[in-house]
Write a protein that holds these residues in place. Structure first.
Motif, mmCIF file in Angstrom:
data_model
loop_
_atom_site.group_PDB
_atom_site.id
_atom_site.type_symbol
_atom_site.label_atom_id
_atom_site.label_comp_id
_atom_site.label_asym_id
_atom_site.label_seq_id
_atom_site.Cartn_x
_atom_site.Cartn_y
_atom_site.Cartn_z
ATOM 1 N N LYS A 87 -2.242 0.448 38.372
ATOM 2 C CA LYS A 87 -2.664 -0.017 39.693
ATOM 3 C C LYS A 87 -2.931 -1.525 39.704
ATOM 4 O O LYS A 87 -2.484 -2.226 40.603
ATOM 5 N N ASP A 88 -3.659 -2.008 38.703
ATOM 6 C CA ASP A 88 -4.106 -3.398 38.709
ATOM 7 C C ASP A 88 -3.065 -4.392 38.197
ATOM 8 O O ASP A 88 -3.029 -5.537 38.624
ATOM 9 N N LYS A 89 -2.228 -3.942 37.253
ATOM 10 C CA LYS A 89 -1.187 -4.812 36.697
ATOM 11 C C LYS A 89 0.132 -4.047 36.632
ATOM 12 O O LYS A 89 0.655 -3.763 35.549
ATOM 13 N N PRO A 90 0.676 -3.696 37.803
ATOM 14 C CA PRO A 90 1.849 -2.813 37.860
ATOM 15 C C PRO A 90 3.106 -3.354 37.195
ATOM 16 O O PRO A 90 3.985 -2.581 36.816
ATOM 17 N N LYS A 91 3.196 -4.672 37.029
ATOM 18 C CA LYS A 91 4.398 -5.261 36.427
ATOM 19 C C LYS A 91 4.225 -5.576 34.945
ATOM 20 O O LYS A 91 5.118 -6.146 34.323
ATOM 21 N N SER A 92 3.097 -5.202 34.384
ATOM 22 C CA SER A 92 2.826 -5.495 32.975
ATOM 23 C C SER A 92 3.590 -4.552 32.055
ATOM 24 O O SER A 92 3.977 -3.448 32.449
ATOM 25 N N PRO A 93 3.823 -4.960 30.812
ATOM 26 C CA PRO A 93 4.489 -4.083 29.834
ATOM 27 C C PRO A 93 3.725 -2.786 29.602
ATOM 28 O O PRO A 93 4.325 -1.739 29.361
ATOM 29 N N ILE A 94 2.395 -2.848 29.682
ATOM 30 C CA ILE A 94 1.587 -1.639 29.467
ATOM 31 C C ILE A 94 1.819 -0.641 30.590
ATOM 32 O O ILE A 94 1.981 0.557 30.351
ATOM 33 N N ALA A 95 1.846 -1.127 31.835
ATOM 34 C CA ALA A 95 2.107 -0.252 32.971
ATOM 35 C C ALA A 95 3.488 0.382 32.847
ATOM 36 O O ALA A 95 3.675 1.566 33.131
ATOM 37 N N GLU A 96 4.448 -0.398 32.398
ATOM 38 C CA GLU A 96 5.790 0.130 32.213
ATOM 39 C C GLU A 96 5.824 1.183 31.113
ATOM 40 O O GLU A 96 6.597 2.145 31.176
ATOM 41 N N ALA A 97 4.978 1.021 30.110
ATOM 42 C CA ALA A 97 4.908 2.003 29.029
ATOM 43 C C ALA A 97 4.424 3.349 29.553
ATOM 44 O O ALA A 97 4.889 4.406 29.112
ATOM 45 N N TYR A 98 3.482 3.317 30.496
ATOM 46 C CA TYR A 98 3.020 4.567 31.101
ATOM 47 C C TYR A 98 4.127 5.224 31.914
ATOM 48 O O TYR A 98 4.229 6.450 31.960
ATOM 49 N N ARG A 99 4.945 4.425 32.540
ATOM 50 C CA ARG A 99 6.075 4.989 33.293
ATOM 51 C C ARG A 99 7.096 5.613 32.338
ATOM 52 O O ARG A 99 7.728 6.618 32.661
ATOM 53 N N THR A 100 7.241 5.000 31.186
ATOM 54 C CA THR A 100 8.114 5.579 30.168
ATOM 55 C C THR A 100 7.557 6.914 29.686
ATOM 56 O O THR A 100 8.296 7.884 29.487
ATOM 57 N N LEU A 101 6.241 6.960 29.508
ATOM 58 C CA LEU A 101 5.590 8.216 29.130
ATOM 59 C C LEU A 101 5.824 9.270 30.203
ATOM 60 O O LEU A 101 6.121 10.435 29.891
ATOM 61 N N ARG A 102 5.705 8.887 31.456
ATOM 62 C CA ARG A 102 5.978 9.800 32.580
ATOM 63 C C ARG A 102 7.392 10.369 32.487
ATOM 64 O O ARG A 102 7.597 11.586 32.602
ATOM 65 N N SER A 103 8.361 9.493 32.253
ATOM 66 C CA SER A 103 9.749 9.931 32.159
ATOM 67 C C SER A 103 9.970 10.858 30.972
ATOM 68 O O SER A 103 10.693 11.854 31.072
ATOM 69 N N ASN A 104 9.348 10.531 29.841
ATOM 70 C CA ASN A 104 9.490 11.364 28.655
ATOM 71 C C ASN A 104 8.951 12.771 28.893
ATOM 72 O O ASN A 104 9.516 13.758 28.416
ATOM 73 N N ILE A 105 7.849 12.860 29.627
ATOM 74 C CA ILE A 105 7.271 14.171 29.936
ATOM 75 C C ILE A 105 8.199 14.963 30.847
ATOM 76 O O ILE A 105 8.432 16.154 30.645
ATOM 77 N N GLN A 106 8.742 14.292 31.848
ATOM 78 C CA GLN A 106 9.619 14.962 32.801
ATOM 79 C C GLN A 106 10.873 15.519 32.144
ATOM 80 O O GLN A 106 11.419 16.533 32.588
ATOM 81 N N PHE A 107 11.316 14.877 31.066
ATOM 82 C CA PHE A 107 12.531 15.330 30.380
ATOM 83 C C PHE A 107 12.239 16.044 29.064
ATOM 84 O O PHE A 107 13.140 16.270 28.266
ATOM 85 N N SER A 108 10.966 16.409 28.855
ATOM 86 C CA SER A 108 10.576 17.006 27.574
ATOM 87 C C SER A 108 10.943 18.478 27.456
ATOM 88 O O SER A 108 10.909 19.032 26.373
ATOM 89 N N SER A 109 11.279 19.123 28.552
ATOM 90 C CA SER A 109 11.631 20.538 28.487
ATOM 91 C C SER A 109 12.754 20.842 29.458
ATOM 92 O O SER A 109 12.732 20.423 30.611
ATOM 93 N N PHE A 110 13.745 21.584 28.978
ATOM 94 C CA PHE A 110 14.851 21.992 29.832
ATOM 95 C C PHE A 110 14.623 23.365 30.431
ATOM 96 O O PHE A 110 15.244 23.741 31.415
ATOM 97 N N ASP A 111 13.743 24.145 29.813
ATOM 98 C CA ASP A 111 13.554 25.529 30.227
ATOM 99 C C ASP A 111 12.560 25.688 31.378
ATOM 100 O O ASP A 111 12.735 26.530 32.242
#
Length: 224
Positions: free
Chosen positions: A5-29
């Motif tokens: 929220k506070d630093k949306p363009k920071s590398p740390i914020a982007e890392a959380y978005r990467t974590l979000r994506s990894n979770i979304q693709f973590s299971s096919f079933d």
């Protein structure tokens, strides 16, 4: 810090978005709808991870419920600066309804704080009311994130891990004892928890330049 929220363009914020994506693709079933976030011990950033992950999922247009399931030392309400007068414990005890205890932080993010600290946290979290509440929440929210206490300290995370789709274990670089992290993993595996991954927090990125450093750490808070 709520960096998404506070630093949306920071590398740390982007890392959380990467974590979000990894979770979304973590299971096919099946979808990873209920996600538990915990750590081996205190001070490793599990609540910071829970809060920023919830923000990252909500900003992508998903309906998200963030629940503070740390009924011993809650902190989610402090990070979002909202009231903790009513929360999960009050709902489970039948003293109030979810609609009255929850806080819509944004259009897509709903927060349920821990509420009044009960004398029997483990029993409350293991109750039929808790299971029924989570089952009902599944029909309302796309993602439900549970911020739980540290694994080694109490049995609460083990209890909750049997009710969710996946578990994320937060480990802080230079803080977590390797044996403690292994023990936490074993305790979760003992109840057949589905550990979908771990977050290595507070990595010294200066020493990891050229090694995709921003994708290996998710914050710098020293709170739970």
């Amino acid at each position: 810090m709520l960096v998404v929220k506070d630093k949306p363009k920071s590398p740390i914020a982007e890392a959380y978005r990467t974590l979000r994506s990894n979770i979304q693709f973590s299971s096919f079933d099946k979808d990873m709808q209920l996600i538990l976030v915990t750590s081996s011990g205190p001070g490793e950033g599990k609540s910071t991870t829970s809060c920023n992950l919830a923000l990252a999922m909500a900003e992508a247009g998903n309906s998200v419920l963030l629940m503070d399931c740390d009924l011993r030392k809650p902190s989610v309400h402090k990070k979002f600066k909202i009231s903790n007068n009513d929360g999960l414990s009050n709902v489970l005890a039948g003293h109030t309804k979810f609609e009255n205890a929850s806080n819509w932080y944004s259009k897509n993010l709903c927060i349920l704080t821990a509420g009044k600290i009960p004398p029997n946290p483990a029993e409350m979290l293991a109750s039929k009311r808790m299971k029924a509440f989570l089952a009902e929440a599944r029909g309302v929210f796309k993602y439900i994130i549970l911020d739980a206490p540290p694994v080694i300290a109490v049995t609460d995370p083990q209890i909750l891990s049997t009710m969710v789709d996946g578990v994320i274990l937060v480990v802080t670089s230079g803080v977590a004892d390797i044996e403690a992290a292994k023990r936490a993993k074993e305790l979760l595996e003992n109840v057949n928890a589905n550990i979908i991954g771990s977050v290595l927090n507070r990595v010294d990125t200066e020493s990891r330049k050229g090694y995709y450093g921003s994708y290996y750490y998710y914050g710098h808070e020293e709170e739970n």
